[in-house]
Structures are given as structure tokens and as C-alpha cells.
Design a protein around this motif. Sequence first.
Motif, PDB file in Angstrom:
ATOM      1  N   MET A   1       0.851  -1.169   0.000  1.00  0.00           N
ATOM      2  CA  MET A   1       0.000   0.000   0.000  1.00  0.00           C
ATOM      3  C   MET A   1       0.898   1.233   0.000  1.00  0.00           C
ATOM      4  O   MET A   1       1.919   1.263   0.680  1.00  0.00           O
ATOM      5  N   TYR A   2       0.444   2.231  -0.753  1.00  0.00           N
ATOM      6  CA  TYR A   2       1.204   3.463  -0.879  1.00  0.00           C
ATOM      7  C   TYR A   2       0.321   4.669  -0.575  1.00  0.00           C
ATOM      8  O   TYR A   2      -0.889   4.622  -0.726  1.00  0.00           O
ATOM      9  N   TYR A   3       0.979   5.745  -0.161  1.00  0.00           N
ATOM     10  CA  TYR A   3       0.309   7.004   0.133  1.00  0.00           C
ATOM     11  C   TYR A   3       0.452   7.879  -1.106  1.00  0.00           C
ATOM     12  O   TYR A   3       1.441   8.553  -1.301  1.00  0.00           O
ATOM     13  N   ASP A   4      -0.532   7.845  -1.961  1.00  0.00           N
ATOM     14  CA  ASP A   4      -0.597   8.694  -3.135  1.00  0.00           C
ATOM     15  C   ASP A   4      -1.617   9.775  -2.788  1.00  0.00           C
ATOM     16  O   ASP A   4      -1.882  10.021  -1.616  1.00  0.00           O
ATOM     17  N   GLU A   5      -2.230  10.377  -3.741  1.00  0.00           N
ATOM     18  CA  GLU A   5      -3.284  11.348  -3.445  1.00  0.00           C
ATOM     19  C   GLU A   5      -4.400  10.677  -2.644  1.00  0.00           C
ATOM     20  O   GLU A   5      -5.003  11.269  -1.767  1.00  0.00           O
ATOM     21  N   TYR A   6      -4.665   9.428  -2.977  1.00  0.00           N
ATOM     22  CA  TYR A   6      -5.607   8.577  -2.246  1.00  0.00           C
ATOM     23  C   TYR A   6      -4.857   7.289  -1.910  1.00  0.00           C
ATOM     24  O   TYR A   6      -3.731   7.093  -2.345  1.00  0.00           O
ATOM     25  N   ALA A   7      -5.507   6.397  -1.182  1.00  0.00           N
ATOM     26  CA  ALA A   7      -4.889   5.098  -0.916  1.00  0.00           C
ATOM     27  C   ALA A   7      -4.574   4.425  -2.242  1.00  0.00           C
ATOM     28  O   ALA A   7      -5.373   4.480  -3.175  1.00  0.00           O
ATOM     29  N   CYS A   8      -3.429   3.785  -2.295  1.00  0.00           N
ATOM     30  CA  CYS A   8      -3.018   3.144  -3.537  1.00  0.00           C
ATOM     31  C   CYS A   8      -2.530   1.738  -3.228  1.00  0.00           C
ATOM     32  O   CYS A   8      -1.476   1.552  -2.623  1.00  0.00           O
ATOM     33  N   VAL A   9      -3.317   0.762  -3.615  1.00  0.00           N
ATOM     34  CA  VAL A   9      -2.947  -0.632  -3.457  1.00  0.00           C
ATOM     35  C   VAL A   9      -2.560  -1.146  -4.832  1.00  0.00           C
ATOM     36  O   VAL A   9      -3.229  -0.861  -5.821  1.00  0.00           O
ATOM     37  N   THR A  10      -1.467  -1.894  -4.888  1.00  0.00           N
ATOM     38  CA  THR A  10      -1.073  -2.552  -6.127  1.00  0.00           C
ATOM     39  C   THR A  10      -1.062  -4.051  -5.883  1.00  0.00           C
ATOM     40  O   THR A  10      -0.936  -4.496  -4.738  1.00  0.00           O
ATOM     41  N   LEU A  11      -1.191  -4.823  -6.919  1.00  0.00           N
ATOM     42  CA  LEU A  11      -1.216  -6.281  -6.771  1.00  0.00           C
ATOM     43  C   LEU A  11       0.121  -6.909  -7.141  1.00  0.00           C
ATOM     44  O   LEU A  11       0.204  -8.115  -7.307  1.00  0.00           O
ATOM     45  N   ASP A  12       1.159  -6.118  -7.239  1.00  0.00           N
ATOM     46  CA  ASP A  12       2.461  -6.640  -7.649  1.00  0.00           C
ATOM     47  C   ASP A  12       3.425  -6.819  -6.483  1.00  0.00           C
ATOM     48  O   ASP A  12       4.619  -6.979  -6.671  1.00  0.00           O
ATOM     49  N   GLY A  13       2.911  -6.840  -5.265  1.00  0.00           N
ATOM     50  CA  GLY A  13       3.764  -6.968  -4.085  1.00  0.00           C
ATOM     51  C   GLY A  13       4.143  -8.405  -3.787  1.00  0.00           C
ATOM     52  O   GLY A  13       3.718  -9.346  -4.452  1.00  0.00           O
ATOM     53  N   ALA A  14       4.945  -8.568  -2.757  1.00  0.00           N
ATOM     54  CA  ALA A  14       5.381  -9.892  -2.313  1.00  0.00           C
ATOM     55  C   ALA A  14       4.241 -10.609  -1.590  1.00  0.00           C
ATOM     56  O   ALA A  14       3.305  -9.984  -1.100  1.00  0.00           O
ATOM     57  N   ALA A  15       4.355 -11.912  -1.510  1.00  0.00           N
ATOM     58  CA  ALA A  15       3.295 -12.723  -0.891  1.00  0.00           C
ATOM     59  C   ALA A  15       3.072 -12.394   0.570  1.00  0.00           C
ATOM     60  O   ALA A  15       1.971 -12.579   1.091  1.00  0.00           O
ATOM     61  N   ASP A  16       4.113 -11.887   1.267  1.00  0.00           N
ATOM     62  CA  ASP A  16       3.954 -11.596   2.693  1.00  0.00           C
ATOM     63  C   ASP A  16       3.461 -10.180   2.963  1.00  0.00           C
ATOM     64  O   ASP A  16       3.277  -9.794   4.106  1.00  0.00           O
ATOM     65  N   GLU A  17       3.218  -9.384   1.926  1.00  0.00           N
ATOM     66  CA  GLU A  17       2.667  -8.046   2.120  1.00  0.00           C
ATOM     67  C   GLU A  17       1.167  -8.150   2.346  1.00  0.00           C
ATOM     68  O   GLU A  17       0.518  -9.083   1.877  1.00  0.00           O
ATOM     69  N   ARG A  18       0.629  -7.177   3.075  1.00  0.00           N
ATOM     70  CA  ARG A  18      -0.784  -7.249   3.404  1.00  0.00           C
ATOM     71  C   ARG A  18      -1.418  -5.875   3.377  1.00  0.00           C
ATOM     72  O   ARG A  18      -0.736  -4.864   3.483  1.00  0.00           O
ATOM     73  N   VAL A  19      -2.712  -5.885   3.234  1.00  0.00           N
ATOM     74  CA  VAL A  19      -3.520  -4.675   3.330  1.00  0.00           C
ATOM     75  C   VAL A  19      -4.530  -4.924   4.436  1.00  0.00           C
ATOM     76  O   VAL A  19      -5.215  -5.937   4.437  1.00  0.00           O
ATOM     77  N   VAL A  20      -4.592  -4.012   5.381  1.00  0.00           N
ATOM     78  CA  VAL A  20      -5.526  -4.131   6.492  1.00  0.00           C
ATOM     79  C   VAL A  20      -6.832  -3.473   6.066  1.00  0.00           C
ATOM     80  O   VAL A  20      -6.832  -2.373   5.523  1.00  0.00           O
ATOM     81  N   GLY A  21      -7.942  -4.152   6.285  1.00  0.00           N
ATOM     82  CA  GLY A  21      -9.223  -3.581   5.882  1.00  0.00           C
ATOM     83  C   GLY A  21     -10.394  -4.364   6.419  1.00  0.00           C
ATOM     84  O   GLY A  21     -10.265  -5.118   7.387  1.00  0.00           O
ATOM     85  N   PHE A  22     -11.504  -4.183   5.781  1.00  0.00           N
ATOM     86  CA  PHE A  22     -12.746  -4.812   6.190  1.00  0.00           C
ATOM     87  C   PHE A  22     -13.314  -5.621   5.030  1.00  0.00           C
ATOM     88  O   PHE A  22     -13.197  -5.219   3.880  1.00  0.00           O
ATOM     89  N   VAL A  23     -13.953  -6.732   5.353  1.00  0.00           N
ATOM     90  CA  VAL A  23     -14.677  -7.522   4.366  1.00  0.00           C
ATOM     91  C   VAL A  23     -16.152  -7.287   4.614  1.00  0.00           C
ATOM     92  O   VAL A  23     -16.646  -7.558   5.703  1.00  0.00           O
ATOM     93  N   LEU A  24     -16.826  -6.736   3.620  1.00  0.00           N
ATOM     94  CA  LEU A  24     -18.262  -6.476   3.741  1.00  0.00           C
ATOM     95  C   LEU A  24     -19.029  -7.693   3.266  1.00  0.00           C
ATOM     96  O   LEU A  24     -18.765  -8.213   2.181  1.00  0.00           O
ATOM     97  N   ALA A  25     -19.947  -8.139   4.065  1.00  0.00           N
ATOM     98  CA  ALA A  25     -20.774  -9.285   3.706  1.00  0.00           C
ATOM     99  C   ALA A  25     -22.195  -9.060   4.185  1.00  0.00           C
ATOM    100  O   ALA A  25     -22.411  -8.526   5.269  1.00  0.00           O
TER     101      ALA A  25
END
Length: 128
Positions: A1-25
Amino acid sequence: MYYDEYACVTLDGAADERVVGFVLAIPEDHSKWLEKLREADDIEGYNAEDPEDNGLYQRAVVWATQDETGTVVPAYVYHRTGTCKTSRRIWSGDWLDRSSQAQIKRNDKPPPVAPPLKANTAVGTVGT
């Protein structure tokens, strides 16, 4: 995850990288869940009918793990492809904790002592 103008998540990271968030169900009401997904698409500028014609974000299915139980569920994530400024990384993967100076570094080296990651996920199921 990066701090751009808005949150910026990319899918090209390492397997041990994570994004903290919520799962809506909303398992008891699939139509309500689809309504909420369309609202999220509108917020993120994602056009589900023409995914190539989108603003900043694309949408993808990823596996989300609940920290407390280890339950793994499929979940949608909005991510950027090629347009994310990667000079300010949020090492914890937690956008809500982005103001912590230990979390944002202007280079690609992790902080000497990484703070503990906190769980902010919720158990849920994703409709199809």
C-alpha cells in the motif's frame, strides 16, 4: 500500500505483504450486497460493464484472511495499475494508520523496527 493522493494498493507486491481492511458481507440479502458493491464501484470510479474504461482503480478478487480466526474468504479489492506513486509506502498496509511517521517512508526500505500489525478485518462471505 502506498500514500498517493488517495490510498493506492497494487497487486504486484510480495506474498507476505498485506492490506488491512474490512470484508463487507450481507449473506442474508444478496441483492443488498450487490447494491453496496455498485455503490463502492461508483465511489471508486469503477465501471463493471466496461472494466477497461475506468478511472484510477481496477477491481479484482483476492483472498482475505481474518487475523483472529485465520478464516480465508474471497473479497474484492480496488487497486491501481501503473498509475500509483510508490515513493511513500505504508509499511503496515493500514491506510487508517497512514499518519504515523513510522509507517510512511520515502524509500523502499522497511523501518528498522516495524510496529505490530493490527487486525481490522471482519468475517464475511462474498456473493457471486
